[in-house]
Design a protein around this motif. Structure first.
Motif, PDB file in Angstrom:
ATOM      1  N   LYS A 167      -2.162   2.130  -7.421  1.00  0.00           N
ATOM      2  CA  LYS A 167      -3.210   1.132  -7.208  1.00  0.00           C
ATOM      3  C   LYS A 167      -3.390   0.210  -8.411  1.00  0.00           C
ATOM      4  O   LYS A 167      -3.908  -0.886  -8.278  1.00  0.00           O
ATOM      5  CB  LYS A 167      -4.527   1.831  -6.881  1.00  0.00           C
ATOM      6  CG  LYS A 167      -4.510   2.541  -5.537  1.00  0.00           C
ATOM      7  CD  LYS A 167      -5.813   3.246  -5.277  1.00  0.00           C
ATOM      8  CE  LYS A 167      -5.740   4.034  -3.974  1.00  0.00           C
ATOM      9  NZ  LYS A 167      -6.984   4.787  -3.727  1.00  0.00           N
ATOM     10  N   GLU A 191      -5.268   3.326   4.387  1.00  0.00           N
ATOM     11  CA  GLU A 191      -5.528   3.075   2.965  1.00  0.00           C
ATOM     12  C   GLU A 191      -6.436   1.866   2.761  1.00  0.00           C
ATOM     13  O   GLU A 191      -7.103   1.751   1.725  1.00  0.00           O
ATOM     14  CB  GLU A 191      -4.209   2.869   2.216  1.00  0.00           C
ATOM     15  CG  GLU A 191      -3.358   4.117   2.062  1.00  0.00           C
ATOM     16  CD  GLU A 191      -4.022   5.149   1.150  1.00  0.00           C
ATOM     17  OE1 GLU A 191      -4.427   4.761   0.029  1.00  0.00           O
ATOM     18  OE2 GLU A 191      -4.159   6.308   1.581  1.00  0.00           O
ATOM     19  N   LYS A 205     -10.095   2.473   1.794  1.00  0.00           N
ATOM     20  CA  LYS A 205     -10.395   2.891   0.419  1.00  0.00           C
ATOM     21  C   LYS A 205     -10.478   1.703  -0.538  1.00  0.00           C
ATOM     22  O   LYS A 205     -10.983   1.839  -1.651  1.00  0.00           O
ATOM     23  CB  LYS A 205      -9.312   3.859  -0.077  1.00  0.00           C
ATOM     24  CG  LYS A 205      -9.136   5.099   0.773  1.00  0.00           C
ATOM     25  CD  LYS A 205      -7.967   5.934   0.273  1.00  0.00           C
ATOM     26  CE  LYS A 205      -7.699   7.135   1.173  1.00  0.00           C
ATOM     27  NZ  LYS A 205      -6.505   7.903   0.716  1.00  0.00           N
ATOM     28  N   LEU A 223       0.508   1.936   6.037  1.00  0.00           N
ATOM     29  CA  LEU A 223      -0.646   2.763   5.695  1.00  0.00           C
ATOM     30  C   LEU A 223      -1.968   2.042   5.965  1.00  0.00           C
ATOM     31  O   LEU A 223      -2.728   1.731   5.038  1.00  0.00           O
ATOM     32  CB  LEU A 223      -0.570   3.174   4.222  1.00  0.00           C
ATOM     33  CG  LEU A 223       0.650   4.017   3.814  1.00  0.00           C
ATOM     34  CD1 LEU A 223       0.721   4.140   2.307  1.00  0.00           C
ATOM     35  CD2 LEU A 223       0.571   5.393   4.459  1.00  0.00           C
ATOM     36  N   LEU A 262       0.822  -1.212   0.000  1.00  0.00           N
ATOM     37  CA  LEU A 262       0.000   0.000   0.000  1.00  0.00           C
ATOM     38  C   LEU A 262       0.855   1.261   0.000  1.00  0.00           C
ATOM     39  O   LEU A 262       1.885   1.349   0.653  1.00  0.00           O
ATOM     40  CB  LEU A 262      -0.932   0.003   1.208  1.00  0.00           C
ATOM     41  CG  LEU A 262      -1.971  -1.119   1.245  1.00  0.00           C
ATOM     42  CD1 LEU A 262      -3.017  -0.834   2.300  1.00  0.00           C
ATOM     43  CD2 LEU A 262      -2.625  -1.342  -0.093  1.00  0.00           C
TER      44      LEU A 262
END
Length: 398
Positions: free
Chosen positions: A191, A379, A382, A376, A187
């Motif tokens: 992406k 993240e 998301k 992270l 992460l």
């Protein structure tokens, strides 16, 4: 059943998770050394009761795979604590001690588990799942107790030489998972990025071997068996002999897998200062036909080579490790570059890319997905459903 990430909620490496049954029996998953640790010292042990002096409620430690960031703080634990690992992990650790690798050790109270063969430790029922990772025989764990089911992903990927393990798991995952502890090493990167496979790396190695008129040198880990197989296959295609250290050869031998390159094969040699056996080769022998050899720079091999005639502008050097380790090899890299050697980077991650993480999480469909082994954790929200973020040392209900 409850759990507590003792280290790893906000960092990669140094993993340690404590699992607590309703009757207060406890189990630990991994006991790793943080990647940023300058030394392996006892004060780095996570805040877990019974590590230094075993208590009756601490039933044991599960080791997912033989990378130091998952086992190395075990050097400091009470020797009476039962430790559960695969046969391959125990052998790799043993070989490291025999070759005097720094900080190498073996656990005193070892218990061996096997892929998808469930076993009990007190109130806990554990099922190991073999996964694709850069470590040989890496495992995820299903932990069951008190009518609850926790799945610990460990480190895994879907683009290595054992990618079929990932595909098979996705098609037939364990059901009714209450909590998934899932790694997120990747992460923070693009992406859309999908990591190169070992097969794609094999083609890159082959291209460089074919265009190199001299020796080809490779910096990689002696324990990255997937990568060694990739390199060997590229050597085979380009009519090169693979040369390695005795330590690397010993690891390959101890795994007792006849499909792995080893010194009984005619195109695999051990670097030696004085040749006394058929499978050994010296720098002087290589200098006669340098374009026929690829050398893994393990053990003392670089010291044998650095004053030879092999390091020149006809040679190639391939760095095939995580970039974060380059500082460890700074002096070596500078010397090779100053000799005019052609330098390349060929590597792929030992961890899952984001699309693979999403497939994994979707297949398991947990009631709560808890980030671990990531810088992270935020993240995750998301990218995945049912994400709950906990801090280190925060106890939570499965």
């Amino acid at each position: 059943m409850k759990a507590c990430i003792r280290r790893g909620a906000n960092q990669i490496g140094g993993s340690a998770v404590e699992i607590i049954a309703d009757n207060q029996q406890r189990l630990i998953i991994d006991i790793g050394l943080p990647l940023d640790a300058e030394e392996n010292t006892q004060d780095l042990l996570p805040q877990i009761d019974g590590l230094k002096h075993k208590t009756p409620d601490l039933l044991g430690i599960l080791i997912s795979h033989p990378h130091q960031d998952h086992y190395a703080l075990g050097l400091h634990i009470d020797k009476d604590i039962p430790v559960f690992m695969s046969h391959a992990t125990s052998k790799i650790m043993e070989v490291a001690t025999q070759h005097n690798i720094p900080d190498a050790f073996v656990f005193s109270n070892i218990n061996i588990f096997e892929n998808q063969k469930s076993f009990k430790i007190g109130n806990f029922n554990i099922t190991p799942y073999l996964v694709d990772h850069s470590a040989y025989e890496a495992y995820a764990f299903l932990i069951e107790a008190d009518g609850k089911r926790l799945f610990y992903s460990g480190d895994f990927r879907a683009h290595g030489r054992k990618s079929k393990l990932f595909e098979s798991f996705i098609k037939n995952p364990p059901q009714h998972i209450d909590t998934l502890l899932m790694e997120g090493s990747c992460l923070g990167r693009d992406k859309s990025e999908q990591y190169e496979s070992e097969t794609e790396l094999e083609e890159k190695f082959f291209d460089i071997f074919k265009q190199t008129r001299g020796i080809s040198l490779i910096q990689t880990s002696s324990q990255n068996i997937d990568r060694i197989v990739t390199i060997y296959r590229a050597c085979k295609q380009s009519n090169r002999t693979l040369v390695m250290s005795g330590y690397t050869g010993h690891i390959l031998q101890c795994l007792e897998n006849s499909h792995l390159p080893n010194f009984t094969w005619p195109d695999v040699k051990k670097m030696s200062q004085s040749v006394t056996r058929k499978h050994e080769i010296s720098v002087e022998m290589i200098e006669k036909s340098p374009d026929k050899y690829t050398i893994l720079l393990g053990g003392q091999i670089f010291n044998m080579l650095k004053n030879s005639f092999l390091l020149n502008n006809e040679a190639s050097f391939i760095y095939s490790m995580w970039d974060g380790y380059k500082e460890l090899y700074k002096e070596r890299l500078e010397l090779i570059q100053n000799k005019g050697v052609n330098m390349f980077d060929i590597h792929t991650s030992g961890h899952a890319d984001i699309p693979s993480l999403q497939k994994f999480a979707s297949a398991l469909n947990p009631h709560q997905l808890v980030p671990i082994h990531t810088f992270l954790p935020q993240e995750f929200k998301k990218l995945f459903n049912n994400v709950v973020i906990y801090e280190d040392n925060q106890i939570f209900t499965i």
